[in-house]
Design a protein around this motif. Sequence first.
Motif, short mmCIF file in Angstrom:
data_model
loop_
_atom_site.label_atom_id
_atom_site.label_comp_id
_atom_site.label_asym_id
_atom_site.label_seq_id
_atom_site.Cartn_x
_atom_site.Cartn_y
_atom_site.Cartn_z
N LYS A 2 62.52 102.65 62.77
CA LYS A 2 61.63 102.33 63.88
C LYS A 2 61.88 103.24 65.08
N ILE A 3 60.80 103.81 65.59
CA ILE A 3 60.85 104.59 66.82
C ILE A 3 60.71 103.61 67.98
N ASN A 4 61.68 103.63 68.88
CA ASN A 4 61.65 102.78 70.06
C ASN A 4 61.36 103.66 71.27
N LEU A 5 60.08 103.78 71.61
CA LEU A 5 59.67 104.68 72.68
C LEU A 5 60.50 104.45 73.94
N LYS A 6 60.90 105.54 74.57
CA LYS A 6 61.70 105.57 75.80
C LYS A 6 63.16 105.16 75.58
N GLY A 8 64.97 105.39 71.92
CA GLY A 8 65.64 106.07 70.82
C GLY A 8 64.95 105.78 69.50
N ILE A 9 65.66 106.01 68.41
CA ILE A 9 65.14 105.76 67.06
C ILE A 9 66.17 104.96 66.29
N ASP A 10 65.70 103.94 65.59
CA ASP A 10 66.56 103.09 64.77
C ASP A 10 67.66 102.50 65.67
N LYS A 11 68.92 102.71 65.33
CA LYS A 11 70.02 102.16 66.13
C LYS A 11 70.45 103.12 67.25
N LEU A 12 69.86 104.30 67.29
CA LEU A 12 70.23 105.30 68.30
C LEU A 12 69.61 104.95 69.64
N LEU A 13 70.42 105.02 70.70
CA LEU A 13 69.94 104.82 72.06
C LEU A 13 70.30 106.04 72.90
N PHE A 109 51.82 116.50 72.86
CA PHE A 109 52.84 115.94 73.74
C PHE A 109 52.26 114.79 74.54
N ASN A 110 52.97 113.64 74.52
CA ASN A 110 52.61 112.49 75.33
C ASN A 110 53.69 112.35 76.40
N GLU A 111 53.34 112.74 77.64
CA GLU A 111 54.33 112.77 78.72
C GLU A 111 54.81 111.38 79.13
N GLU A 112 53.93 110.41 79.12
CA GLU A 112 54.28 109.06 79.55
C GLU A 112 55.47 108.50 78.75
N ASN A 113 55.49 108.76 77.45
CA ASN A 113 56.56 108.27 76.59
C ASN A 113 57.51 109.38 76.12
#
Length: 146
Positions: A2-6, A8-13, A109-113
């Motif tokens: 899962k990508i967690n916008l703003k 990280g990804i998965d368990k990465l923060l 590119f999406n600057e907001e996120n």
Amino acid sequence: MKINLKNGIDKLLFGMKQNDVVALYGKPNRNYKDEDGNLIFAYNTLKMRLTFYQEEDLKLGYIVASSPDLELLGNTIIGKTINEVKKELVAKAITKFTQEDFDTFENFFNEENWFILQTEFDEVVKFELGAIINAKDEFDWKFGKK
């Protein structure tokens, strides 16, 4: 994954240090420094490249991923056409992209996120996510926040 916008990804923060990442995923398949002195971890099975910023006390600040398991807001993205992905994102209120072309690749590119969808031959092949910079012009580190 899962990508967690703003965040990280998965368990990465964003804001994690190398030992935090190694505790989660083990030692990387490769690690090296880029031309700016940033530390790069590459994980083959995860299909991810992690950048720890040298000027930010080697905190995780950028992730490049190309796993077909990546999920952005509930939808897979790798291997789909850019129009398909953008249509799915419109339903989630993500509509603004700056497009840059080079060779056979295009970046959306999406600057907001602070993310990039990279395509080749109209198909999404890579996803890049960077730590957000706040109103004080500082990184908004997520790791360790309550």
